[in-house]
Scaffold this motif. Structure first.
Motif, PDB file in Angstrom:
ATOM      1  N   ASP A 156      38.553  32.695  36.912  1.00 22.01           N
ATOM      2  CA  ASP A 156      39.337  32.478  35.881  1.00 22.01           C
ATOM      3  C   ASP A 156      38.728  34.147  34.779  1.00 22.01           C
ATOM      4  OD1 ASP A 156      39.294  29.690  35.746  1.00 22.01           O
ATOM      5  OD2 ASP A 156      37.268  29.230  35.685  1.00 22.01           O
ATOM      6  N   LEU A 157      37.881  34.632  35.675  1.00 23.48           N
ATOM      7  CA  LEU A 157      37.810  36.111  35.214  1.00 23.48           C
ATOM      8  C   LEU A 157      38.823  37.049  35.081  1.00 23.48           C
ATOM      9  CD1 LEU A 157      36.138  38.752  34.559  1.00 23.48           C
ATOM     10  CD2 LEU A 157      36.019  39.110  36.422  1.00 23.48           C
ATOM     11  N   VAL A 158      40.155  36.660  36.070  1.00 24.80           N
ATOM     12  CA  VAL A 158      41.763  37.634  36.155  1.00 24.80           C
ATOM     13  C   VAL A 158      42.461  36.975  34.993  1.00 24.80           C
ATOM     14  CG1 VAL A 158      43.655  38.031  36.814  1.00 24.80           C
ATOM     15  CG2 VAL A 158      41.976  38.350  38.339  1.00 24.80           C
ATOM     16  N   ARG A 159      43.059  35.719  35.570  1.00 23.69           N
ATOM     17  CA  ARG A 159      43.229  34.684  33.916  1.00 23.69           C
ATOM     18  C   ARG A 159      42.954  34.878  32.708  1.00 23.69           C
ATOM     19  NH1 ARG A 159      42.618  29.165  34.582  1.00 23.69           N
ATOM     20  NH2 ARG A 159      42.322  29.587  36.099  1.00 23.69           N
ATOM     21  N   ARG A 160      41.251  35.034  32.354  1.00 23.14           N
ATOM     22  CA  ARG A 160      40.744  35.259  30.451  1.00 23.14           C
ATOM     23  C   ARG A 160      41.046  36.307  30.593  1.00 23.14           C
ATOM     24  NH1 ARG A 160      36.254  34.211  32.384  1.00 23.14           N
ATOM     25  NH2 ARG A 160      35.583  35.303  32.413  1.00 23.14           N
ATOM     26  N   ARG A 161      41.083  37.747  31.336  1.00 23.68           N
ATOM     27  CA  ARG A 161      40.727  38.842  30.804  1.00 23.68           C
ATOM     28  C   ARG A 161      42.533  39.639  30.147  1.00 23.68           C
ATOM     29  NH1 ARG A 161      38.030  41.588  28.196  1.00 23.68           N
ATOM     30  NH2 ARG A 161      38.057  43.219  28.652  1.00 23.68           N
ATOM     31  N   LEU A 162      43.326  39.188  31.523  1.00 21.42           N
ATOM     32  CA  LEU A 162      44.637  39.595  31.422  1.00 21.42           C
ATOM     33  C   LEU A 162      44.805  38.798  29.254  1.00 21.42           C
ATOM     34  CD1 LEU A 162      45.915  38.826  34.768  1.00 21.42           C
ATOM     35  CD2 LEU A 162      45.794  41.043  33.120  1.00 21.42           C
ATOM     36  N   TRP A 163      44.630  37.403  29.064  1.00 19.20           N
ATOM     37  CA  TRP A 163      45.210  36.510  27.916  1.00 19.20           C
ATOM     38  C   TRP A 163      43.645  37.761  26.998  1.00 19.20           C
ATOM     39  CZ3 TRP A 163      41.841  34.534  24.681  1.00 19.20           C
ATOM     40  CH2 TRP A 163      42.493  33.747  23.571  1.00 19.20           C
ATOM     41  N   GLU A 164      42.783  38.038  27.157  1.00 17.09           N
ATOM     42  CA  GLU A 164      42.114  38.462  26.318  1.00 17.09           C
ATOM     43  C   GLU A 164      42.706  39.757  25.963  1.00 17.09           C
ATOM     44  OE1 GLU A 164      37.802  36.568  26.750  1.00 17.09           O
ATOM     45  OE2 GLU A 164      38.152  38.732  27.432  1.00 17.09           O
ATOM     46  N   LEU A 165      42.910  40.876  26.570  1.00 19.57           N
ATOM     47  CA  LEU A 165      43.694  42.407  26.523  1.00 19.57           C
ATOM     48  C   LEU A 165      45.326  42.146  26.202  1.00 19.57           C
ATOM     49  CD1 LEU A 165      41.836  44.207  29.287  1.00 19.57           C
ATOM     50  CD2 LEU A 165      41.317  44.030  27.562  1.00 19.57           C
ATOM     51  N   SER A 166      45.935  41.266  26.512  1.00 21.90           N
ATOM     52  CA  SER A 166      47.311  40.574  26.528  1.00 21.90           C
ATOM     53  C   SER A 166      48.123  42.398  26.966  1.00 21.90           C
ATOM     54  CB  SER A 166      47.564  41.285  24.572  1.00 21.90           C
ATOM     55  OG  SER A 166      46.975  40.454  23.916  1.00 21.90           O
ATOM     56  N   ARG A 167      47.476  41.648  28.224  1.00 16.72           N
ATOM     57  CA  ARG A 167      47.804  42.543  29.686  1.00 16.72           C
ATOM     58  C   ARG A 167      49.034  41.467  30.114  1.00 16.72           C
ATOM     59  NH1 ARG A 167      43.043  46.712  31.413  1.00 16.72           N
ATOM     60  NH2 ARG A 167      43.871  47.189  29.240  1.00 16.72           N
ATOM     61  N   THR A 168      49.599  42.391  30.924  1.00 17.34           N
ATOM     62  CA  THR A 168      50.728  41.619  31.290  1.00 17.34           C
ATOM     63  C   THR A 168      50.548  42.300  33.831  1.00 17.34           C
ATOM     64  OG1 THR A 168      52.380  43.416  31.891  1.00 17.34           O
ATOM     65  CG2 THR A 168      53.020  42.336  30.222  1.00 17.34           C
ATOM     66  N   PRO A 169      50.414  41.274  34.412  1.00 14.22           N
ATOM     67  CA  PRO A 169      49.922  41.573  35.740  1.00 14.22           C
ATOM     68  C   PRO A 169      51.053  43.152  35.835  1.00 14.22           C
ATOM     69  CG  PRO A 169      50.384  39.524  35.676  1.00 14.22           C
ATOM     70  CD  PRO A 169      51.256  39.824  34.159  1.00 14.22           C
ATOM     71  N   ASP A 170      51.917  43.892  35.385  1.00 15.14           N
ATOM     72  CA  ASP A 170      52.979  45.245  35.216  1.00 15.14           C
ATOM     73  C   ASP A 170      51.794  45.972  35.319  1.00 15.14           C
ATOM     74  OD1 ASP A 170      54.367  44.456  37.453  1.00 15.14           O
ATOM     75  OD2 ASP A 170      55.796  43.718  34.941  1.00 15.14           O
ATOM     76  N   ASP A 171      50.844  45.663  33.860  1.00 12.67           N
ATOM     77  CA  ASP A 171      50.532  46.187  33.093  1.00 12.67           C
ATOM     78  C   ASP A 171      48.857  46.609  33.906  1.00 12.67           C
ATOM     79  OD1 ASP A 171      52.216  46.812  31.013  1.00 12.67           O
ATOM     80  OD2 ASP A 171      51.071  45.146  29.590  1.00 12.67           O
ATOM     81  N   ALA A 172      48.560  45.355  34.306  1.00 15.47           N
ATOM     82  CA  ALA A 172      47.165  45.850  34.837  1.00 15.47           C
ATOM     83  C   ALA A 172      47.203  46.379  36.422  1.00 15.47           C
ATOM     84  CB  ALA A 172      46.469  44.097  35.636  1.00 15.47           C
TER      85      ALA A 172
END
Length: 100
Positions: free
Chosen positions: A8-24
């Motif tokens: 949930d943390l990973v999914r929520r933070r990627l969404w909140e930051l508008s960050r792709t897995p590549d960016d992260a």
């Protein structure tokens, strides 16, 4: 339950930051591959990390390391920032105050 919290943390933070897995992954210095981050954010699966990856995942998600550790069920590490107290710097205005 820790695996679900981490997911949930990973999914929520990627969404909140508008960050792709590549960016992260780039922000984690490529320690955590984009495929792994995408899998961690996907629903229906389980996610877990080791002690050594918590720092890099926290960097990728832009959260304190202890937040990742709690979500993953890992022991927390000493953090000098925990003793910093903050308070709201907002002034609340009620309707009767605004009329004056």
């Amino acid at each position: 339950m820790a695996a679900k919290d981490l997911q949930d943390l990973v999914r929520r933070r990627l969404w909140e930051l508008s960050r792709t897995p590549d960016d992260a992954s780039r922000l984690s210095r490529w320690v955590i591959p984009p495929e792994t981050l995408a899998r961690m954010a996907r629903t229906g699966g389980t996610s877990f990390i080791t002690d050594g990856l918590a720092e890099f995942l926290a960097r990728a998600l832009d959260v304190p390391e202890n937040r990742v550790r709690r979500a993953a069920g890992l022991p927390t590490v000493p953090d000098e920032r925990e003793s910093i107290t903050t308070r709201p710097h907002l002034r609340l205005v009620r309707e009767d105050d605004a009329a004056e």
